[in-house]
Scaffold this active site. Structure first.
Site, short mmCIF file in Angstrom:
data_model
loop_
_atom_site.label_atom_id
_atom_site.label_comp_id
_atom_site.label_asym_id
_atom_site.label_seq_id
_atom_site.Cartn_x
_atom_site.Cartn_y
_atom_site.Cartn_z
N ASP A 178 5.07 2.73 -20.19
CA ASP A 178 3.72 3.30 -20.27
C ASP A 178 3.64 4.49 -19.31
OD1 ASP A 178 1.10 3.61 -21.04
OD2 ASP A 178 0.31 1.95 -19.86
N TRP B 82 0.84 -1.20 0.00
CA TRP B 82 0.00 0.00 0.00
C TRP B 82 0.88 1.25 0.00
CZ3 TRP B 82 -5.03 1.27 -0.54
CH2 TRP B 82 -5.42 2.55 -0.16
N LEU B 83 0.52 2.23 -0.82
CA LEU B 83 1.21 3.51 -0.86
C LEU B 83 0.22 4.62 -0.53
CD1 LEU B 83 3.32 3.14 -4.14
CD2 LEU B 83 4.09 2.76 -1.80
#
Length: 308
Positions: free
Chosen positions: A212, A97-98
């Site tokens: 990307d 998780w960030l």
């Protein structure tokens, strides 16, 4: 698609963690995204989709692992892939998780400057973390297996000549796909020949590129560190990342200043910028159609009208 009912036992089996709650969060346009709250107070991030999408999630996990290895301590923060597989009727990818920063602040431009410098460091360090066949020349471009650009297929393999790789593995498959779907563009054979000539003498370092790198695939964390995710990795010209960072709204100037201070691009890099970004326009035309088809044709016409 709701989170799979089997996610709790799947997480317990794969990671040895107890899931107490699961909340939908904003994510991309391909997968559903979730915040996973654990019994020990930690959080994880998950993506889910139909089981047929497992190859996309597996390729994403592989790309994140490669970027993390090249980033080291000085590069951008990269989410850690913790597990992926099938849970019930869903394909699942679990990441660290960030906590991402929301809104704008005066300090944010400094964060973007640092992110640009960190990407340059990742590109440079990736030259020391080669992922090439042992019997191949050191200077090769590509990736060991095919992966994805968004939800579209991205052919890879290895090629000693950068121009040939970009023409044969990037532009040509996208153009062929458009033709098969009944959306052929004009002067494509001439474009491919022109692109091969334009890149014929260009011999870039085969850096690990994100592949990307548009604004939806980067962020700044609450502690001020830049992070990158949702990659389409391969070894190629680092200019492709900097070119796409100018597409679809683009990054702040501070990002490019930070990159340039750490590792300046060649003086003639703008000669290749629109050619590199044609790949992404073609991919969007294949995925979404509509105005992207006209944009692709205008880009081809503009490139063929360039002198030299």
């Amino acid at each position: 698609m709701p989170p799979p009912d089997t996610l709790t036992p799947w997480l317990a089996e794969r990671l040895g963690v107890e899931l107490v709650d699961c909340w939908p969060v904003c994510g991309g346009c391909i997968h559903r995204a979730w915040r996973l709250d654990l019994a020990d107070g930690r959080r994880l991030f998950a993506k889910t989709n139909t089981t047929s999408c497992l190859p996309l999630l597996a390729a994403e996990a592989e790309g994140l692992q490669a970027l993390a290895a090249a980033a080291g301590d000085e590069g951008p923060q990269v989410p850690v892939p913790l597990a992926h597989g099938i849970s019930g009727r869903s394909a699942v990818l679990v990441l660290s998780w960030l906590d991402l920063e929301r809104g704008q602040s005066a300090a944010k431009m400094l964060h973007w400057f640092r992110l640009g410098a960190a990407l340059a460091q990742l590109h440079r360090r990736s030259l020391l973390h080669a992922c090439v066949p042992s019997d191949s020349p050191r200077r090769v471009y590509g990736w060991p297996m095919d992966n994805f650009i968004g939800s579209g297929p991205q052919p890879n393999g290895w090629q000693e000549h950068w121009g040939r790789f970009f023409v044969e593995r990037r532009l040509a498959p996208q153009l062929e796909r458009l033709g098969r779907c009944g959306n052929p563009l004009e002067r494509t054979e001439r474009l491919l020949a022109w692109a091969g000539q334009r890149l014929g003498e260009h011999r870039p370092d085969p850096c690990l590129v994100h592949g990307d790198l548009w604004s939806g695939n980067v962020a700044v964390t609450c502690d001020g560190r830049g992070t990158i995710f949702d990659p389409a990795v391969y070894r190629g010209d680092r200019e492709v990342d900097l070119a796409m960072a100018r597409l679809f709204g683009g990054f702040p100037r501070a990002f490019f200043d930070g990159y340039s201070e750490e590792w300046p691009l060649p003086a003639d890099h703008r000669r290749r910028l629109n050619l590199y970004n044609l790949y992404h326009l073609l991919n969007h035309a294949n995925l979404f159609g509509g105005a992207y088809l006209n944009q692709c044709q205008a880009s081809i016409d503009g490139l063929l009208a360039l002198p030299g």
